[in-house]
Enzyme design. Sequence first.
Site, PDB file in Angstrom:
ATOM      1  N   ASP A  14       3.489   4.197   1.515  1.00 36.00           N
ATOM      2  CA  ASP A  14       3.563   2.742   1.435  1.00 36.00           C
ATOM      3  C   ASP A  14       3.618   2.347  -0.036  1.00 36.00           C
ATOM      4  OD1 ASP A  14       3.413   2.231   4.202  1.00 36.00           O
ATOM      5  OD2 ASP A  14       1.234   2.295   4.173  1.00 36.00           O
ATOM      6  N   ASP A  60       8.072  -0.412   7.941  1.00 31.08           N
ATOM      7  CA  ASP A  60       7.164  -1.427   8.489  1.00 31.08           C
ATOM      8  C   ASP A  60       7.834  -2.796   8.498  1.00 31.08           C
ATOM      9  OD1 ASP A  60       5.177   0.555   8.615  1.00 31.08           O
ATOM     10  OD2 ASP A  60       4.387   0.025   6.645  1.00 31.08           O
TER      11      ASP A  60
END
Length: 168
Positions: A122, A140
């Site tokens: 991330d 995401d």
Amino acid sequence: MSENRPSYLILTLVSLASLIIDQVTKAYIDRVMDLHQSIPVIRDLFSITYVRNKGAAFGFLANTSFRIPFFIFVSIVAVLVILYAYRKLRKDQKLAQVSLAMILSGAVGNLIDRVRLGEVIDFLDVYWKTYHWPAFNVADSAICVGVFLLAIDMLREESRQKKALSAK
């Protein structure tokens, strides 16, 4: 194949484009940044911050022994359900086709990380002063945008069906 089937070209192009962007950005972040390094982009709002997430959203199940097989299983089931749902769409449901393709690419993008690394890279860090949203990635984002677009399509479909019934 029925004339009213969805376009698999849309599924392929949208999924591949999103998946490539996801994997290239993760590889780039992994190569050029140190873990936990942060580069401010917009002061008090947005940074590029390299983190790794062993869990799901908000670190869910991050410290469980069964997390990797569980997330791999859930991802594979999600991919199969998305493909099944896609097959059921009509040709004119373009927004739903794009949305499911985005959700599919996000699921596959994070699945690749889990299989390859045992965790997800991330790097998109949104915050306001000291209030942080958990870091996320392109996969995401594709899932979230895809779900939002699918909700819009469902509302539009409901409206179309009501108009069709009232016209009878």
